[in-house]
Design a protein around this motif. Structure first.
Motif, short mmCIF file in Angstrom:
data_model
loop_
_atom_site.label_atom_id
_atom_site.label_comp_id
_atom_site.label_asym_id
_atom_site.label_seq_id
_atom_site.Cartn_x
_atom_site.Cartn_y
_atom_site.Cartn_z
N ARG A 1 -8.34 5.50 4.13
CA ARG A 1 -6.90 5.33 3.97
C ARG A 1 -6.23 6.70 4.01
O ARG A 1 -6.63 7.59 3.25
CB ARG A 1 -6.62 4.65 2.63
N ARG B 1 2.82 -2.21 -0.17
CA ARG B 1 2.85 -3.16 -1.28
C ARG B 1 1.76 -4.19 -1.05
O ARG B 1 1.58 -4.66 0.09
CB ARG B 1 4.21 -3.86 -1.35
N ARG C 1 1.42 4.40 2.05
CA ARG C 1 1.84 3.56 0.93
C ARG C 1 2.15 2.16 1.42
O ARG C 1 2.75 1.99 2.48
CB ARG C 1 3.09 4.14 0.25
N SER D 1 -1.24 9.78 2.69
CA SER D 1 0.21 9.54 2.59
C SER D 1 0.59 8.06 2.77
O SER D 1 1.76 7.71 2.67
CB SER D 1 0.93 10.36 3.66
N SER E 1 -2.94 -2.39 -3.35
CA SER E 1 -2.23 -1.13 -3.05
C SER E 1 -2.84 0.08 -3.76
O SER E 1 -2.64 1.20 -3.33
CB SER E 1 -0.75 -1.26 -3.44
N TRP E 2 -3.63 -0.15 -4.83
CA TRP E 2 -4.22 0.98 -5.55
C TRP E 2 -5.57 1.43 -4.98
O TRP E 2 -6.10 2.46 -5.36
CB TRP E 2 -4.38 0.65 -7.05
#
Length: 273
Positions: A43, A50, A48, A46, A76-77
Motif C-alpha cells: 500500500r 474509507r 487513504r 500516501s 482502512s487501517w
C-alpha cells in the motif's frame, strides 16, 4: 499456452507506470476455486481510503494498461491492500490477474471512491450487508473497521454463492475478524455471517432475495423483519441481485442513501461480478 499477449508481470508494470498510477508489489495470493482468488499487495504510504470503497487496479497488457474497479477488501487501517477477484477466462484483465504470484507488480490508480461506506448510512441498531459472489469484498473491509461497530449494535453479513467452496473467503474473513486484536472483541459479540448456496445442496439454500421475501433469513437469525426505524442495508452483487434486493428494501420502507445524503441503505453501482 498463454496466448500471444501474455504479459511479463515481473517487469512490465514496474518499468512503465502510467500517469496517475502506482505499481504495487504482490505479497500474497490464495486461490479458493477455479473461479475465485484473493491477493494482497503493498500500500502506498500516501494512499487513504474509507473502508468499503473501491479503486481502479490493473496490469500492463502488451503496451497499454487495462484497469477494472475493485473493492478494497482490507480495512482502512491495514498496512497492505487486499482484493477478492473472480477469474474470467477471456476477461481483458482477470485472465492475466489470475496468474499473478508473489513479487509481481499490479497497477493502482490513486483515487478511491464508492457508496458502501458508513458515512452514507444514518445510524441504526442493525446493519445488514447483502452480498453475492465477489460482492463480499467491500464487506470484508467494513467488518474489520471499528467505526462499523461504533455505529451499529449488530452486523449481519449475508453471502450467497453457487457452491459451498465459493463461501470460503467470507467464512475465513469473519472468523479472522473475531480473532483480530483491534476489533475481535466487538466482532465476536456483534458480527454474524449468514451463508447460502444456490446450486450445490447445503444446510441453507436459496437466493438471498428469496430468503428475505419468504422471511427465512430473519427466522434463521432469530430477528424481526426489516424495519426502517432500526435496520440499515448495504448491497453488493450482480446487477439483477442489486435491483431485486433494492426493491425488497424499498418495499419495507427503507430509502436509498448516498455520500451526500445518508439514508437507510446503499448500493455499490460500480460493482459487477
Amino acid at each position: 499456452m498463454h496466448g500471444m499477449n501474455v504479459v511479463d508481470l515481473s517487469g512490465t508494470a514496474a518499468d512503465v507506470v502510467p500517469a496517475g498510477a502506482t505499481a504495487e508489489t504482490v505479497t500474497e495470493v490464495q486461490h479458493y476455486t477455479d473461479d475465485l482468488f484473493r491477493f494482497r499487495m503493498t500500500r502506498p504510504a500516501s494512499f487513504r481510503f474509507r473502508s468499503g470503497e473501491f479503486v481502479m487496479i490493473g496490469l500492463m497488457v502488451g503496451e497499454k494498461p487495462i484497469y477494472r474497479a475493485y473493492s478494497i477488501a482490507s480495512p482502512s487501517w491495514d498496512e497492505e491492500l487486499e482484493f477478492f477477484s473472480i477469474k474470467v477466462p477471456d476477461g481483458p484483465l482477470t485472465e492475466h490477474l489470475a496468474k499473478i504470484s508473489v513479487g509481481d507488480k499490479v497497477l493502482m490508480k490513486k483515487k478511491p471512491t464508492g457508496t458502501l461506506v458508513n458515512d452514507a448510512l444514518i445510524t441504526g441498531k442493525r446493519l445488514y450487508m447483502f452480498s453475492t459472489g465477489t460482492g463480499f469484498a467491500p464487506f470484508a473491509s467494513l467488518i474489520r473497521d471499528p467505526e462499523t461497530y461504533d455505529k451499529f449494535d449488530e452486523v449481519i453479513v449475508t453471502h450467497s454463492c453457487r457452491f459451498k467452496a465459493e463461501l470460503a473467503y467470507s467464512i475465513d474473513t469473519v472468523a479472522a475478524a473475531k480473532e483480530d486484536p483491534l476489533i475481535g472483541e466487538l466482532a465476536a459479540e456483534r458480527l454474524r455471517l449468514f451463508t447460502s448456496t444456490t446450486r450445490e445442496p447445503s444446510d441453507r439454500m436459496g437466493r438471498i432475495t428469496t430468503l428475505i421475501e419468504s422471511g427465512e433469513l430473519f427466522e434463521a437469525l432469530g430477528l424481526p423483519p426489516l424495519d426502517p426505524e432500526t435496520d440499515r442495508g448495504m448491497i453488493c452483487g450482480s446487477m439483477a441481485m442489486l435491483k431485486d434486493t433494492k426493491a425488497l428494501l424499498e418495499a419495507r420502507g427503507l430509502t436509498e442513501g448516498a455520500n451526500n445524503k445518508p439514508a437507510e441503505f446503499v448500493i455499490e453501482r460500480a460493482f459487477v461480478g
